[in-house]
Design a protein around this motif. Sequence first.
Motif, PDB file in Angstrom:
ATOM      1  N   ILE A  14       0.843  -1.217   0.000  1.00 11.87           N
ATOM      2  CA  ILE A  14       0.000   0.000   0.000  1.00 11.87           C
ATOM      3  C   ILE A  14       0.872   1.259   0.000  1.00 11.87           C
ATOM      4  O   ILE A  14       0.852   2.050  -0.944  1.00 11.87           O
ATOM      5  N   LEU A  15       1.687   1.432   1.056  1.00 10.52           N
ATOM      6  CA  LEU A  15       2.486   2.666   1.138  1.00 10.52           C
ATOM      7  C   LEU A  15       3.563   2.710   0.061  1.00 10.52           C
ATOM      8  O   LEU A  15       3.982   3.780  -0.375  1.00 10.52           O
ATOM      9  N   GLY A  33      -4.259   4.573  -4.239  1.00  9.33           N
ATOM     10  CA  GLY A  33      -3.661   3.498  -3.448  1.00  9.33           C
ATOM     11  C   GLY A  33      -4.001   3.637  -1.966  1.00  9.33           C
ATOM     12  O   GLY A  33      -5.006   3.094  -1.491  1.00  9.33           O
ATOM     13  N   ALA A  34      -3.175   4.394  -1.248  1.00 11.99           N
ATOM     14  CA  ALA A  34      -3.329   4.472   0.213  1.00 11.99           C
ATOM     15  C   ALA A  34      -4.643   5.126   0.608  1.00 11.99           C
ATOM     16  O   ALA A  34      -5.142   6.026  -0.075  1.00 11.99           O
ATOM     17  N   GLY A  35      -5.186   4.687   1.726  1.00 18.84           N
ATOM     18  CA  GLY A  35      -6.440   5.234   2.245  1.00 18.84           C
ATOM     19  C   GLY A  35      -6.217   6.555   2.940  1.00 18.84           C
ATOM     20  O   GLY A  35      -6.181   6.628   4.169  1.00 18.84           O
ATOM     21  N   TRP A 131      -6.683  -6.073   5.313  1.00 15.68           N
ATOM     22  CA  TRP A 131      -5.669  -5.020   5.184  1.00 15.68           C
ATOM     23  C   TRP A 131      -4.300  -5.708   5.146  1.00 15.68           C
ATOM     24  O   TRP A 131      -4.019  -6.581   5.980  1.00 15.68           O
ATOM     25  N   ASN A 184     -11.786  -3.237   5.189  1.00 13.54           N
ATOM     26  CA  ASN A 184     -10.661  -2.883   4.316  1.00 13.54           C
ATOM     27  C   ASN A 184     -10.004  -4.177   3.841  1.00 13.54           C
ATOM     28  O   ASN A 184      -9.458  -4.890   4.658  1.00 13.54           O
ATOM     29  N   TYR A 215     -12.215   3.144  11.113  1.00 11.54           N
ATOM     30  CA  TYR A 215     -12.998   4.024  10.213  1.00 11.54           C
ATOM     31  C   TYR A 215     -14.309   4.494  10.822  1.00 11.54           C
ATOM     32  O   TYR A 215     -15.270   4.724  10.084  1.00 11.54           O
ATOM     33  N   LYS A 247      -8.220   8.652  10.262  1.00 15.75           N
ATOM     34  CA  LYS A 247      -9.178   8.936   9.185  1.00 15.75           C
ATOM     35  C   LYS A 247     -10.244   9.919   9.640  1.00 15.75           C
ATOM     36  O   LYS A 247     -10.487  10.907   8.970  1.00 15.75           O
ATOM     37  N   PHE A 348     -12.969   2.478   0.711  1.00 16.13           N
ATOM     38  CA  PHE A 348     -12.466   1.617  -0.362  1.00 16.13           C
ATOM     39  C   PHE A 348     -13.557   0.919  -1.138  1.00 16.13           C
ATOM     40  O   PHE A 348     -14.653   0.702  -0.643  1.00 16.13           O
ATOM     41  N   ARG A 374      -8.207  -3.133  -4.981  1.00 21.49           N
ATOM     42  CA  ARG A 374      -8.817  -2.137  -4.101  1.00 21.49           C
ATOM     43  C   ARG A 374      -8.587  -0.719  -4.623  1.00 21.49           C
ATOM     44  O   ARG A 374      -7.461  -0.325  -4.899  1.00 21.49           O
TER      45      ARG A 374
HETATM   46  C1  LMR Z   1      -4.764   1.854   3.920  1.00 17.64           C
HETATM   47  O1  LMR Z   1      -5.240   0.720   4.075  1.00 17.64           O
HETATM   48  O2  LMR Z   1      -4.505   2.318   2.807  1.00 17.64           O
HETATM   49  C2  LMR Z   1      -4.514   2.731   5.114  1.00 17.64           C
HETATM   50  O3  LMR Z   1      -4.925   2.103   6.271  1.00 17.64           O
HETATM   51  C3  LMR Z   1      -3.114   3.214   5.158  1.00 17.64           C
HETATM   52  C4  LMR Z   1      -2.139   2.149   5.556  1.00 17.64           C
HETATM   53  O4  LMR Z   1      -1.448   2.353   6.561  1.00 17.64           O
HETATM   54  O5  LMR Z   1      -2.048   1.127   4.881  1.00 17.64           O
END
Ligand code: LMR
Length: 398
Positions: A14-15, A33-35, A131, A184, A215, A247, A348, A374
């Motif tokens: 993700i990051l 991408g990232a939330g 996640w 997620n 969330y 968030k 998402f 996602r």
């Molecule tokens: C995500 O799922 O995109 C967020 O929770 C950010 C992360 O730390 O992954």
Amino acid sequence: MFFDHIEAAPADPILGLTEAFKNDPREGKINLGAGVYQNEDGVNPILNCVKAAEKKILETETSKSYLPITGLPEYGRIVRELIFGKDSQIVTAERAVTCHCPGGTGALRMGADFIKQQNVASTIWICDPTWANHYQIAANAGLNFERYPYYDRATHGLAFDRMLETLSQAKEGDVVLLHACCHNPTGIDPTVEQWEQIADFLKEKKLLPFMDFAYQGFGRGIEEDAQGLRIIASRCPEMLIASSFSKNLGLYNERVGALTIVCQDKDSAARVLSQLKITIRSSISNPPAHGEKIVTTVLSDVNLRAQWEEELAEMRNRIRDMRVLLAAKLKEYGAGDFDFVVEQNGMFSFSGLNKEQVEALKKDHGIYIVGSGRICVACINTRNVEPLAKAIAAVVKA
Ligand code: LMR
């Protein structure tokens, strides 16, 4: 050489996308991408209530001395009241203890460490998909993890029967990780009736719930999003909750989350807290103050709290609008029926795109989404939705 044997690790799923996106020279590239919530201008905003609280803090702060190991007591009280409701018996009977952890991730890790260190359990059941960080948090804390199915691709819904069927293999005393709301990556949450069945199941099988509650307020509302968790808490006398203000207050880089442990009574809670302090002391010593002070300032001031609720609703409603718009645009460009996107909750959407299609979106269109398919709907706006829908239609039809 001490480090010679170390192999290069893959980028974070993700990051790592944010890094790759930054290095992409193409104009018109889109990062979903990232939330991290973005407003209509494509900016991650600082909420007005947060700015107002920070002003207050700067004017009144007199010391940078350490906070208590678990954070300010006021912070813990606010967290518990948000999770369970002010009048909950868990709150009034002081059955729960809270410590400020660095973000929801920190809370999950602290909870997993606590489970391991105190021999609470050795196995944790985690949904699939989940996640991307959950599995490695469990593994790095030294817990065994097992997967239970969660998503049904055919219906774009919850694989409820398969989930309980698999979880029936869990042994008494195992931990079950559940997403309290805004799952997620799928955006699919159990209904109230399903939460009730899950709660009865956990109680009967003597399984320990560990709720990931990152969330709150992004699904249907602050109270509404806590409903599933509260149903579980009404049946199961003990549980762990990892919650976060990343968030819902937009405090991503302040790392302000919380681990709350519910116990059967006040006496047990006091013993748990005493051990939890050792877990924290030996990992982060004590939490950083700024984010925690923002949270306590906003949530204990009637006007700032009202402003927060409005700003949170604005974010939530904008995401809902973008879901409707995306589904409509996808239909318009002939990508097929994506109406299920409208039904999903939170930041998402699980698009159903496969790995090749995700790769083609990146390579051919400069659009970054997570490998599982996602999409961060919270980063869609009325301008990027057009190129996004066109690109998805192109990769779907290819
Ligand atoms: C995500 O799922 O995109 C967020 O929770 C950010 C992360 O730390 O992954």
